[in-house]
Write an enzyme that holds these catalytic residues in place. Structure first.
Site, short mmCIF file in Angstrom:
data_model
loop_
_atom_site.label_atom_id
_atom_site.label_comp_id
_atom_site.label_asym_id
_atom_site.label_seq_id
_atom_site.Cartn_x
_atom_site.Cartn_y
_atom_site.Cartn_z
N CYS A 89 0.79 -1.24 0.00
CA CYS A 89 0.00 0.00 0.00
C CYS A 89 0.82 1.29 0.00
O CYS A 89 0.63 2.16 -0.85
CB CYS A 89 -0.94 0.00 1.20
SG CYS A 89 -2.09 -1.38 1.26
N HIS A 142 -1.76 5.65 2.15
CA HIS A 142 -1.65 4.72 3.28
C HIS A 142 -1.66 5.55 4.56
O HIS A 142 -0.87 6.49 4.71
CB HIS A 142 -0.36 3.91 3.18
CG HIS A 142 -0.19 2.94 4.31
ND1 HIS A 142 -1.04 1.89 4.52
CD2 HIS A 142 0.73 2.89 5.30
CE1 HIS A 142 -0.65 1.22 5.59
NE2 HIS A 142 0.41 1.80 6.08
#
Length: 528
Positions: A89, A142
């Site tokens: 991510c 993220h």
């Protein structure tokens, strides 16, 4: 005579002042051409889906119930050979959101904020300099590696993380769980932890999760009992605010499923028969592939119903595999339903066909292939993503197998939306592939990505047929001097003959020329 001259002089001064005043006004008013350009800029709907591989009906997965992904596919382009630049991510999102490759963002983990590791700006921030209102809801960056406000500089209107869950169920435990028994047990564990002096934050969370952390849940609840249903409702409110601004807008919606844990309302689980779910066909390590190319899926092993002693090459019990895949599929259908709500609203407002829409996954996901789960690799199942465009300038109902990169997203969106390109981006516009002229193409015939294993960085290129990977040791990065003696492993896969990556062909005499050509391409990419 003096009086006449005085009057004439006064008039001349008045005229001169008036002319200067008119010139000053003309400097601060937009030129007619600029206004026309501003009016021609298109609105942008930016849909990010966490951990989504192309397990979708429009990608040929007929077992999937995803009618709204099909709906989007009919509206525009589906890229079937699209890849992220880093299959986890934090780095993947930092890359796409800045338009820069990971070795430029210097984000290779889940903790680094690109604003601290580089001098880059985000592409939504760039859009604000081009007259856009920008806002978002959900997971765009993220969370553990973004600045305050979910990278607050990106948004002219504040980013939202709503918590007004369905009042019937209330807030899910630790943002995930709505099952009444799970919530009851977690409440007891919280009290147990507090009695031991563990009162808040990560330590309290860890105490509970070490004892109870289910990997799946399918409670009979509404869509807004979980986060992603709230994100959709919040996005509709943000859309109203953006339209009131009178400016072109960028609306980002970041859905968190199908990320673990696989929690979704029961009605989406009911779409699938667990006994008929197909398991991964190749559940072993590939012949000749370096062991460091694999991982032991620690992200999944962190859940309390998964055997934490499993390692590379170990196969999950079949029943657990079916449960996990079932949950992943249910979560995808949950997100599909959210897309339907969004598209219906855009259609109702009569702006669906005039909005540039892009949908993307931040990486793929292993579902048992190579005995792997989660992402975190350079294999096909980890890097390949859904990547879809629709709106003005995009020919309807088409697909392309040309290799493309997620970092190409913003250059493409900018050209579709009539926004000047940013000099910061490493990607390229895919517009030549989006129109109805099949004779046009782009000048790069491969996608590229990378993944780190301790001090080794594996760099790969993916063409229409092959993937070639080099593992460079000693913390090498592409801005360092390329040194062939530093390569500790290589991989080559032929997807025409071996789509499941069962054998590393790098030492096969039949592929010597192919390997040499692909090595030259990768080296050229790394040293450019």
């Amino acid at each position: 005579m003096k009086k006449v001259l005085y009057i004439l002089g006064f008039v001349a001064i008045v005229v001169l002042v008036a002319c200067n005043a008119q010139q000053s006004v003309s400097k601060i008013e937009p030129e007619k051409g600029d206004a026309q350009v501003q009016n021609s800029k298109k609105n942008i709907l930016f849909i990010a889906v966490d951990d989504l591989k192309p397990l979708l009906s429009n990608y040929g997965e007929s077992q999937m119930h995803t009618p709204n992904f099909d709906r989007l596919a009919k509206m525009g382009m589906t890229f079937t050979n699209a890849h992220v630049q880093y299959a986890v991510c934090g780095p993947s999102r930092a890359s796409v959101m800045t338009g820069a490759n990971p070795d430029k963002t210097k984000v290779w983990d889940l903790h680094t904020d690109f604003r601290e590791s580089s001098n880059l700006i985000s592409m939504p921030e760039y859009l604000t300099t081009q007259g856009y209102e920008t806002t978002a809801v959900g997971k765009i960056y993220h969370k553990g590696s973004s600045a305050k406000g979910h990278d607050g500089k990106s948004w002219s209107m504040p980013h939202q993380l709503p918590d007004d869950f369905d009042p019937i169920t209330g807030e899910p435990a630790f943002s995930y769980y709505q099952d009444s028994e799970t919530k009851k047990q977690m409440t007891a564990l919280i009290e147990e932890a507090k009695a031991k002096g563990i009162n808040r934050g990560g330590k309290l969370r860890n105490y509970v999760f070490k004892r109870l952390k289910p990997s799946t849940e399918g409670s009979d609840v509404s869509d807004t009992a979980y986060q992603d249903g709230l994100y959709t409702q919040t996005a509709l409110k943000q859309l109203s605010d953006l339209e009131k601004s009178g400016k072109p807008w960028f609306l980002g919606i970041g859905y968190q499923k199908p990320h673990l844990p696989f929690v979704a309302p029961k009605k989406y689980w009911d779409l699938y028969d667990r006994d008929k779910i197909e398991l991964a066909k190749f559940q072993q390590l590939a012949d000749g592939t370096p062991k460091f190319a694999y991982h032991s899926f620690g992200e999944l092993r962190a859940f309390s119903d998964i055997d934490n002693d499993l390692r590379q090459g170990d196969v999950l019990p079949e029943a657990k595999q079916r449960e996990l895949i079932h949950g992943y599929m249910a979560c995808i259908s949950y997100i599909d339903a959210q897309l339907g709500i969004l598209f219906d609203e855009l259609e109702k407002r009569n702006i669906l066909d005039d909005t540039v829409i892009v949908l993307w996954g931040d990486h793929g996901w292993h579902l048992g292939d190579h005995t792997e789960w989660c992402k975190h690799s350079n294999f096909e199942q980890a890097t390949r993503i859904p990547f879809m465009f629709a709106g003005p300038g995009v020919e309807k109902n088409q697909n392309s197998h040309h290799p493309v990169n997620l970092v190409d997203l913003f250059p493409t969106v900018f050209e579709l939306a009539n926004v000047p390109q940013s000099s910061q981006t490493d990607g390229k516009s895919l517009l030549p592939l989006l129109d109805d002229d099949t004779s046009t193409t782009i000048d790069m015939d491969y996608a590229y990505h990378q993944y780190r294993r301790n001090k080794k960085m594996g760099y790969s290129i993916r063409t229409d047929r092959y993937r070639y990977t080099e593992w460079h040791d000693n913390n090498y990065r592409s801005y360092d001097t390329y040194d062939a003696s530093n390569i500790k492993g290589r991989e080559l896969y032929d997807y025409e003959k071996d789509p499941l990556e069962t054998r590393n062909l790098i030492k096969d005499s039949e592929y010597l020329i192919v390997a040499k050509e692909l090595k030259a391409k990768l080296k050229s990419h790394l040293v450019e």
